[in-house]
Design an enzyme around this catalytic site. Structure first.
Site, PDB file in Angstrom:
ATOM      1  N   CYS A  14      34.498  13.126  45.007  1.00 51.75           N
ATOM      2  CA  CYS A  14      35.825  13.081  45.623  1.00 51.75           C
ATOM      3  C   CYS A  14      36.690  12.014  44.959  1.00 51.75           C
ATOM      4  O   CYS A  14      37.870  12.231  44.679  1.00 51.75           O
ATOM      5  CB  CYS A  14      35.700  12.806  47.118  1.00 51.75           C
ATOM      6  SG  CYS A  14      37.269  12.853  48.007  1.00 51.75           S
ATOM      7  N   CYS A  50      31.856  13.224  55.057  1.00 48.46           N
ATOM      8  CA  CYS A  50      32.986  13.540  55.935  1.00 48.46           C
ATOM      9  C   CYS A  50      33.007  14.979  56.417  1.00 48.46           C
ATOM     10  O   CYS A  50      33.419  15.253  57.544  1.00 48.46           O
ATOM     11  CB  CYS A  50      34.306  13.189  55.249  1.00 48.46           C
ATOM     12  SG  CYS A  50      34.706  14.218  53.809  1.00 48.46           S
TER      13      CYS A  50
END
Length: 366
Positions: A105, A201
């Site tokens: 990410c 997440c």
């Protein structure tokens, strides 16, 4: 062209990025906040309830920006996140390796897509709430650890390139977590006491197996339903497991093997559905080979050998080692005293004191 900004602040809806935004706003009146909408919840058929992919965190980021008088934008990055983070994460587990989606990410979203989107706002710089530092030494910028050793996040930033360093700032890198919360409390931020997310997440409750089962079902991927086999280091069969279950090197819990003493996953052969089980000492390896090796703060030559320290997991202490530069982006890290449980897909990151030399993704250990 959007309203011109001095700097774009990446806001996840947590206290770290919120205090980062406050510091940037005080230094740059034209700073703006932006939250990347990442995970496409339609892939699971339901919304993510909490974490940096949730609506709650987007709302918190907006509220903080409103409070400090900073414009806030929500950026749709679902397609990029699925392509560069989620799909490779699932594929890696199905192949028997252990990915780190936070590093992916950072590489593809925060320090690639976000920098490009910042340019659209006229901003040449982005700020994030990472606990790390960028400083100039000997005429060049280098990446350093954050001052708070408990929160240092330099490990997950090893994909930052030399070019990135010119366009990124870490405003809270000199602060401790307690200091960040104190600053948030002083201005009565809604996120001042917000709990940190410890899991990936987009994986709720930390269950990777459940996530992969739901995700692959919604994408119509057929998973193997045959039984997998547990074997010991000598090749003897110890038991069986559901082949849809995923394992990581060094795993001890969840094996459901009555061995009478702790045993660990020491090898994964996903093609043949074989998981090798061994003792703690079987996890010790002396050499780690890493691909996609990114040298951030130095520019070594091929065949150079560098004495430094390294870590193969975010929360471990550095271990003395030597790194041999095999090619432009391949390196072999040798640990004279060995290192426990290096896993394919995880990162090895090298340091010289507080300076991050570089890092890469483990492809082999022996």
């Amino acid at each position: 062209m959007a309203n011109k900004s001095d700097i774009l602040v990446a806001m996840s809806g947590g206290v770290d990025s919120s205090v980062c935004a406050l510091i940037c706003k005080e230094a740059c009146p034209n700073a703006i906040g932006a939250t990347m909408k990442l995970f496409d919840s339609e892939l699971l058929g339901r919304p993510i309830e909490s974490g940096c992919c949730s609506l709650e965190d987007v709302d918190d980021a907006k509220e903080v920006c409103h409070k400090i008088g900073m414009p806030h934008y929500t950026l749709n990055c679902k397609e990029e996140f699925t392509k560069h983070v989620v799909d490779p994460f699932v594929a890696a587990y199905l192949a028997g390796t252990t990915p780190n989606p936070c590093i992916a990410c950072n590489k593809y979203l925060k320090f690639d897509v976000l920098i490009k989107k910042a340019n659209w706002f006229g901003a040449d710089m982005i700020a994030t709430g990472h606990y790390a530092n960028i400083e100039k030494e000997n005429g060049r910028l280098v990446l350093k650890r954050g001052d708070d050793p408990k929160k240092d996040q330099s490990y997950v930033l090893h994909t930052l390139t030399k070019d990135h360093l010119d366009h990124v700032v870490f405003p809270i890198g000199r602060l401790s977590k307690n200091e960040v919360r104190e600053i948030a409390s002083l201005v009565d931020m809604v996120v001042a006491e917000k709990k940190e997310s410890q899991d990936i997440c987009f994986v709720e409750n930390g269950s990777v197996d459940n996530f992969i089962a739901h995700y692959t079902k919604n994408k119509h991927v057929q998973l193997s339903e045959i039984k997998g086999t547990f074997k010991n280091e000598q090749g003897d069969i110890l038991g069986f497991y559901d082949a849809r279950q995923n394992f990581t090197i060094g795993q001890r819990k969840g094996l459901n093997l009555a061995m009478g003493h702790p045993v660990y996953v020491t090898g994964i052969d996903k093609e043949n559905n074989i998981v090798t089980i061994g003792e703690r000492e079987d996890l010790i390896k002396e050499h780690v080979v890493a691909n996609d090796f990114n040298w951030i703060s130095i520019t070594p030559k091929i065949n150079d050998e560098i004495s430094c320290t390294s870590k193969i997991r975010y929360n471990m202490k550095d271990i003395p080692c030597k790194v041999k530069v095999d090619s432009e982006n391949v390196a072999t890290v040798t640990f004279p005293d060995g290192v426990s449980a290096p896993a394919k897909g995880q990162s090895v990151v090298c340091y010289s004191g507080d300076i991050v030399l570089g890092g890469g993704f483990i492809t082999k250990s022996f």
